[in-house]
Design a protein around this motif. Structure first.
Motif, PDB file in Angstrom:
ATOM      1  N   PRO A 118       0.797  -1.239   0.000  1.00 14.30           N
ATOM      2  CA  PRO A 118       0.000   0.000   0.000  1.00 14.30           C
ATOM      3  C   PRO A 118       0.824   1.280   0.000  1.00 14.30           C
ATOM      4  O   PRO A 118       0.492   2.234  -0.678  1.00 14.30           O
ATOM      5  CB  PRO A 118      -0.823  -0.133   1.288  1.00 14.30           C
ATOM      6  CG  PRO A 118      -0.996  -1.609   1.452  1.00 14.30           C
ATOM      7  CD  PRO A 118       0.300  -2.211   0.987  1.00 14.30           C
ATOM      8  N   GLU A 119       1.948   1.293   0.767  1.00 14.43           N
ATOM      9  CA  GLU A 119       2.712   2.537   0.839  1.00 14.43           C
ATOM     10  C   GLU A 119       3.477   2.828  -0.443  1.00 14.43           C
ATOM     11  O   GLU A 119       4.035   3.899  -0.617  1.00 14.43           O
ATOM     12  CB  GLU A 119       3.672   2.503   2.025  1.00 14.43           C
ATOM     13  CG  GLU A 119       4.718   1.403   1.963  1.00 14.43           C
ATOM     14  CD  GLU A 119       4.247   0.132   2.649  1.00 14.43           C
ATOM     15  OE1 GLU A 119       3.019  -0.054   2.739  1.00 14.43           O
ATOM     16  OE2 GLU A 119       5.092  -0.647   3.084  1.00 14.43           O
ATOM     17  N   CYS A 120       3.514   1.854  -1.351  1.00 16.76           N
ATOM     18  CA  CYS A 120       4.273   2.037  -2.584  1.00 16.76           C
ATOM     19  C   CYS A 120       3.387   2.279  -3.804  1.00 16.76           C
ATOM     20  O   CYS A 120       3.868   2.362  -4.920  1.00 16.76           O
ATOM     21  CB  CYS A 120       5.149   0.801  -2.847  1.00 16.76           C
ATOM     22  SG  CYS A 120       6.375   0.495  -1.557  1.00 16.76           S
ATOM     23  N   VAL A 121       2.080   2.343  -3.574  1.00 18.53           N
ATOM     24  CA  VAL A 121       1.173   2.539  -4.705  1.00 18.53           C
ATOM     25  C   VAL A 121       1.417   3.911  -5.339  1.00 18.53           C
ATOM     26  O   VAL A 121       1.492   4.919  -4.659  1.00 18.53           O
ATOM     27  CB  VAL A 121      -0.291   2.414  -4.250  1.00 18.53           C
ATOM     28  CG1 VAL A 121      -1.239   2.751  -5.389  1.00 18.53           C
ATOM     29  CG2 VAL A 121      -0.551   0.996  -3.762  1.00 18.53           C
ATOM     30  N   PHE A 239      -5.122   0.774   4.195  1.00 23.37           N
ATOM     31  CA  PHE A 239      -6.447   0.904   3.573  1.00 23.37           C
ATOM     32  C   PHE A 239      -6.446   1.938   2.453  1.00 23.37           C
ATOM     33  O   PHE A 239      -7.084   1.758   1.411  1.00 23.37           O
ATOM     34  CB  PHE A 239      -7.493   1.263   4.629  1.00 23.37           C
ATOM     35  CG  PHE A 239      -7.629   0.231   5.713  1.00 23.37           C
ATOM     36  CD1 PHE A 239      -7.539  -1.116   5.412  1.00 23.37           C
ATOM     37  CD2 PHE A 239      -7.828   0.609   7.035  1.00 23.37           C
ATOM     38  CE1 PHE A 239      -7.660  -2.087   6.402  1.00 23.37           C
ATOM     39  CE2 PHE A 239      -7.952  -0.345   8.036  1.00 23.37           C
ATOM     40  CZ  PHE A 239      -7.864  -1.694   7.717  1.00 23.37           C
ATOM     41  N   PHE A 240      -5.724   3.025   2.658  1.00 27.61           N
ATOM     42  CA  PHE A 240      -5.637   4.046   1.618  1.00 27.61           C
ATOM     43  C   PHE A 240      -4.966   3.483   0.361  1.00 27.61           C
ATOM     44  O   PHE A 240      -5.433   3.685  -0.766  1.00 27.61           O
ATOM     45  CB  PHE A 240      -4.863   5.245   2.147  1.00 27.61           C
ATOM     46  CG  PHE A 240      -4.627   6.323   1.128  1.00 27.61           C
ATOM     47  CD1 PHE A 240      -5.675   7.077   0.634  1.00 27.61           C
ATOM     48  CD2 PHE A 240      -3.344   6.587   0.661  1.00 27.61           C
ATOM     49  CE1 PHE A 240      -5.463   8.070  -0.303  1.00 27.61           C
ATOM     50  CE2 PHE A 240      -3.122   7.576  -0.279  1.00 27.61           C
ATOM     51  CZ  PHE A 240      -4.182   8.323  -0.760  1.00 27.61           C
ATOM     52  N   GLY A 241      -3.881   2.738   0.566  1.00 28.27           N
ATOM     53  CA  GLY A 241      -3.183   2.139  -0.570  1.00 28.27           C
ATOM     54  C   GLY A 241      -4.027   1.106  -1.290  1.00 28.27           C
ATOM     55  O   GLY A 241      -4.018   1.028  -2.528  1.00 28.27           O
ATOM     56  N   GLU A 242      -4.774   0.307  -0.520  1.00 33.97           N
ATOM     57  CA  GLU A 242      -5.649  -0.687  -1.141  1.00 33.97           C
ATOM     58  C   GLU A 242      -6.736  -0.015  -1.972  1.00 33.97           C
ATOM     59  O   GLU A 242      -7.112  -0.496  -3.046  1.00 33.97           O
ATOM     60  CB  GLU A 242      -6.282  -1.580  -0.067  1.00 33.97           C
ATOM     61  CG  GLU A 242      -5.332  -2.596   0.541  1.00 33.97           C
ATOM     62  CD  GLU A 242      -4.790  -3.597  -0.468  1.00 33.97           C
ATOM     63  OE1 GLU A 242      -5.512  -3.921  -1.441  1.00 33.97           O
ATOM     64  OE2 GLU A 242      -3.638  -4.031  -0.310  1.00 33.97           O
ATOM     65  N   ARG A 243      -7.225   1.104  -1.462  1.00 34.51           N
ATOM     66  CA  ARG A 243      -8.259   1.820  -2.218  1.00 34.51           C
ATOM     67  C   ARG A 243      -7.700   2.340  -3.541  1.00 34.51           C
ATOM     68  O   ARG A 243      -8.325   2.236  -4.595  1.00 34.51           O
ATOM     69  CB  ARG A 243      -8.794   2.974  -1.367  1.00 34.51           C
ATOM     70  CG  ARG A 243      -9.827   3.849  -2.063  1.00 34.51           C
ATOM     71  CD  ARG A 243     -11.161   3.124  -2.286  1.00 34.51           C
ATOM     72  NE  ARG A 243     -12.018   3.901  -3.153  1.00 34.51           N
ATOM     73  CZ  ARG A 243     -12.840   4.857  -2.754  1.00 34.51           C
ATOM     74  NH1 ARG A 243     -12.925   5.165  -1.483  1.00 34.51           N
ATOM     75  NH2 ARG A 243     -13.587   5.492  -3.619  1.00 34.51           N
TER      76      ARG A 243
END
Length: 622
Positions: A118-121, A239-243
């Protein structure tokens, strides 16, 4: 595993030699696809070679385009010649192509995990996303600002861009050709395992209400300390990255974005957001534990807008509702603990006087508690809103100063609450001054305690803002009133033992009588106050300077005017003006051993008798 849109028909009569235009188009697509599937599904000398990789990306794009083209030409052929044998062959080949795409989709998800965390999206997934324009509970501008600011933090270079583009290309192809279910199933399986693993790495555990309520405080506090950083990382990275990832990969279908994101994250999100509610339901929490619950409230409240934006979908309503419930229960717990705190103050019944008139433990406890509480200004402003206080019994006039109640002085419920608790504490302190047998010491006790309160308020930015400068100034004035009453009671006899304006020399006998009385009164007052304490250095200095300003000038003038008269008949001048200043400087440190009165040695200043000796003040504890 695929979908057979075109079923095999019974043997038909031989078709004419020529083929329809639609059959030609299908045949052309089949040739391209068959060539690629044969190449990438047959054993390869290099196990590292894959269709969706840097070296073969052009071929992958052409393959995906051919698959989409085959799908459309099959529909055209079915429309003009539904019994064509080409449809059967094309359907079988389409299934092979889907198998290859599904395999590649799974591989890209697994092998590029380091780029798809997620942090790398990439921020690019936000800018090309559809949900950026989706209406949310916050305004579009707020939503866009949030994602712009946060997406920039998730920018990553290198393989993530290619991997995300590959996933999007495969997903677009599978969805457009009727294989969305297979694609989404793979995506959910892989990404859910990553979410679960990440939450496990953050030490997020699933606890029932019963399990939480059975925890001892040390265990629960440890879980809270772990939860606090975990919830921020989970919301702002996981969650932000998954979104963002779901929106980028499935940008062709908002429904798929919703279903995949919700299925992947909802279980973990509910586990994370339910913990504060369960913790807040624990009964009989002591007031000291409030700050951990305020920490959770503050963290959750600060993330609320982000949570609403990330979990915007209708299918994620349970997550949003859980956050609201947890905030409500944390607020209930905080109010209950605050009530218990106020009740504990009211029920405090210790009657043992503090040695030396120092600061009472109740004063220290209350003000330290309020100082910490005021640091949570935004949280308690919401928690204490519309929460009425029950005014205590009428406070002593010396404390109230006027008939105004806290609720009449402040518009903020938090300010009212803080002012009310301080007033309640000062009322209790006023009662604890009664056991002192020396009235002067009782006023010193009141001055010390109120000074401690004022200093705490002035030094705490939170309390200072809540109560205001006017409160501080008014109570500083009350400290001065207490100190002046103390001086009058403790030093009144000393001050009145000499004439107020000793301008003219008087008879030697009268001078010796007056100065002897002054010496006696000063020594008695000094001995009585050797163990008294003024912990605050500013108040201590103010009292000493004030006393010196009243005692030393009168003593000096009387001494100078009557110096020769005082020297006759072996009269002992025990305390010269210089001695007075030395002795006053030695007072109010609270240590009997720091200064003493002795009568050995020669007379100080007069040379006619014994004098006072001021011992070293080193090693004194303030």
């Amino acid at each position: 595993m695929g979908k057979h849109l075109f079923r095999s028909s019974p043997p038909q009569e031989k078709q004419p030699a020529h083929q329809t235009l639609a059959e030609s188009a299908v045949q052309e697509c089949m040739s391209k696809i068959n060539r690629v599937t044969s190449k990438w599904t047959s054993p390869s000398p290099s196990s590292d070679a894959h269709l969706f990789s840097t070296n073969s990306r052009r071929e992958a794009e052409e393959f995906a385009e051919a698959v989409r083209h085959l799908h459309s030409t099959m529909h055209r052929l079915a429309a003009v010649n539904p019994s064509s044998e080409k449809l059967v062959y094309a359907q079988n080949l389409m299934q092979s192509a889907m198998n290859l795409l599904e395999s590649e989709f799974h591989r890209v998800l697994k092998e590029n995990r380091q780029y798809l965390d997620p942090e790398c999206v990439s921020v690019r997934s936000y800018r090309s996303s559809r949900f950026a324009s989706t209406p949310t509970s916050v305004s579009d501008s707020e939503d866009e600002t949030f994602y712009e600011e946060n997406a920039e933090e998730h920018r990553f270079s290198g393989g993530d861009s290619d991997a995300m583009d590959d996933l999007k290309m495969i997903a677009d192809c599978m969805i457009s050709t009727g294989y969305a279910k297979e694609c989404v199933k793979v995506y959910k399986t892989v990404r859910r395992s990553i979410v679960d693993e990440t939450l496990h790495g953050l030490a997020v555990e699933r606890f029932t209400l019963h399990q939480v309520q059975k925890m001892d405080w040390d265990t629960l506090e440890s879980k809270i300390r772990t939860w606090l950083p975990a919830v921020k990382l989970a919301v702002r990275s996981l969650f932000f990255g998954e979104r963002l990832l779901a929106d980028h990969v499935f940008s062709s279908s908002l429904n798929i974005v919703e279903s995949s994101f919700t299925d992947i994250t909802q279980e973990g999100a509910l586990t994370l957001f339910t913990f504060p509610e369960n913790a807040a339901k624990i009964k009989k929490l002591s007031p000291e534990k409030m700050f951990r619950f305020l920490d959770m409230y503050e963290s959750l409240a600060s993330l609320f807008v982000e949570i609403e934006s990330i979990f915007y979908f209708d299918s994620a309503a349970a997550v949003r509702a859980q956050v609201i419930n947890s905030l409500a229960k944390l607020g209930d717990a905080a109010r209950l603990m605050m009530t218990d705190f106020e009740t504990a103050i009211q029920k405090e019944t210790s009657r043992t006087p503090v040695v030396g008139g120092g600061v009472h433990p109740l004063t220290r406890y209350v003000m330290n508690y309020l100082s910490f509480l005021a640091d949570y200004d935004e949280s308690i402003a919401v928690i204490f809103e519309n929460w009425q206080v029950t005014s205590p019994s009428p406070s002593p006039e010396s404390l109230a100063g006027d008939d105004a109640r806290p609720e009449e002085l402040y518009s903020s419920p938090v300010s009212v609450r803080i002012a009310w608790v301080i007033l309640l504490t000062l009322c209790k302190i006023d009662g604890k001054a009664q056991p002192y047998k020396d009235v002067a010491l009782s006023y010193l006790f009141l001055a010390n305690n109120l000074q401690y309160v004022v200093v705490k308020v002035r030094s705490s930015s939170g309390l200072k803002v809540l109560l205001g400068e006017d409160w501080v100034v008014r109570h500083e004035g009350k400290v001065k009133q207490y100190a002046e009453k103390f001086q009058k009671l403790a030093w009144g006899k000393v001050l009145t033992s000499l004439p107020e304006y000793p301008k003219e020399e008087i008879a030697p006998e009268e001078a010796r009588e007056l100065f002897g009385r002054f010496n006696d009164e000063f020594e008695a007052a000094y001995r009585r106050q050797m163990s008294w304490v003024v912990p605050d250095p500013k108040l201590r200095d103010w009292i000493k300077i004030s006393l010196s300003g009243k005692l030393v000038p009168v003593c000096s003038e009387f001494y100078e005017v009557n110096r020769f008269g005082l020297g006759g008949d072996g009269f002992n001048v025990r305390y010269t003006p210089e001695d007075i200043g030395n002795y006053l400087s030695d007072l109010y440190f609270g240590s009997r051993g720091s200064g003493s009165v002795s009568t050995k040695g020669s007379g100080s200043g007069s040379g006619t008798g014994s004098s006072t000796t001021v011992k070293s003040r080193g090693g004194r504890s303030h």
